[in-house]
Design an enzyme around this catalytic site. Structure first.
Site, short mmCIF file in Angstrom:
data_model
loop_
_atom_site.label_atom_id
_atom_site.label_comp_id
_atom_site.label_asym_id
_atom_site.label_seq_id
_atom_site.Cartn_x
_atom_site.Cartn_y
_atom_site.Cartn_z
N TYR A 10 -2.11 -0.47 10.17
CA TYR A 10 -2.21 -0.84 8.76
C TYR A 10 -0.92 -0.54 8.01
O TYR A 10 -0.41 -1.38 7.27
CB TYR A 10 -3.39 -0.10 8.12
CG TYR A 10 -3.56 -0.40 6.65
CD1 TYR A 10 -4.11 -1.61 6.23
CD2 TYR A 10 -3.18 0.52 5.68
CE1 TYR A 10 -4.27 -1.90 4.88
CE2 TYR A 10 -3.33 0.24 4.33
CZ TYR A 10 -3.88 -0.96 3.94
OH TYR A 10 -4.03 -1.24 2.59
N SER A 52 0.84 -1.19 0.00
CA SER A 52 0.00 0.00 0.00
C SER A 52 0.88 1.24 0.00
O SER A 52 2.04 1.19 0.44
CB SER A 52 -0.89 0.01 1.25
OG SER A 52 -1.47 1.29 1.47
#
Length: 254
Positions: free
Chosen positions: A151, A138
């Site tokens: 995350y 990501s």
């Protein structure tokens, strides 16, 4: 180009979103797809969609964080040419607002889940003369994003694992790359917004869309197309790389 005929692919989190789009595209290009998803219902639905389009797919209801369960599923598949580590969860919170329980959950699925699949599938690829691994990282692993502590941690780990695997298995003819998407419009995003910003759905969706300089979120099909390229023979000179597919988020945001 990008012909996957005769290839066997494993796609984790293949029951929805990017995983679903990837499995469908792989099958369209000739691969036999094994969909690993926590939801038996969603996995079976994608298998039905692929079958209706003339493709071949098999669904396995399994938790990627459970090593014994993953080992059992992988042993039942046999030959594997492609692994797409897509399964993952998100979390909102900073270091001091993230509970131990939430941190452990993100780590267990996003990091250990990737490790479990690598641990089980790399020996299979080695025995069969090689393969290709594509991990979903990501932009959170590359730039600081507010309120995404756990995350971002997990996706940074995915990048590090990608480099280690790419380096360690060159002699076994195993390539390993990762991609770093910005925000992609999936049912997960809609549910995430509804859960965390009730009553502000339209406003938050527009805000998140405009955070990409290109002015919108990505689509699952756009992500799947890049995954296909990196898993096809046409990209055989590429390993140990991370690709930003982010609408200009990293380079063009000022």
């Amino acid at each position: 180009m990008f012909n996957l005929s005769g290839k066997v692919a494993v796609v984790t989190g293949g029951g929805s979103g990017i995983g679903r789009a990837t499995a469908k595209l792989f099958a369209k290009q000739g691969a036999k797809c094994h969909i690993l998803d926590l939801s038996a219902e969603q996995g079976a639905h994608v298998v039905g969609e692929i079958a209706a389009e003339g493709g071949v797919a098999i669904s396995h209801a399994v938790d990627v964080s459970n090593q014994a369960a993953i080992n059992e599923v992988i042993a039942s598949i046999g030959k594997i040419d492609i692994l797409v580590n897509n399964a993952g969860v998100a979390h909102v919170g900073k270091a001091d607002t993230t509970s131990e329980e939430d941190f452990d959950r993100v780590f267990r699925i996003n990091v250990k889940g990737v490790y479990n699949c690598l641990h089980a599938i790399i020996p299979v690829m080695s025995q069969n003369g090689g393969g290709v691994i594509l991990n979903l990282s990501s932009i959170g692993a590359v730039v600081g994003i507010a309120d995404r502590f756990a995350y971002s941690m997990s996706k940074g780990a995915v990048q590090a694992m990608t480099l280690s695997v790419a380096r360690d298995y060159l002699a076994e003819n195993i390539r390993c790359n990762c991609i770093c998407p910005a925000r992609v419009h999936t049912p997960f995003v809609d549910g995430f917004i509804a859960k965390n910003y009730p009553g502000q759905e339209k406003e938050i969706f527009e805000k998140l869309s405009k955070s990409q300089p290109i002015g919108r979120m990505g689509t699952v099909d756009e992500i799947a197309t890049l995954i296909l390229y990196l898993c096809a023979d046409e990209s055989s000179f590429i390993t140990g790389c991370d690709y930003h597919i982010d609408g200009g988020f990293i380079k063009l945001n000022n």
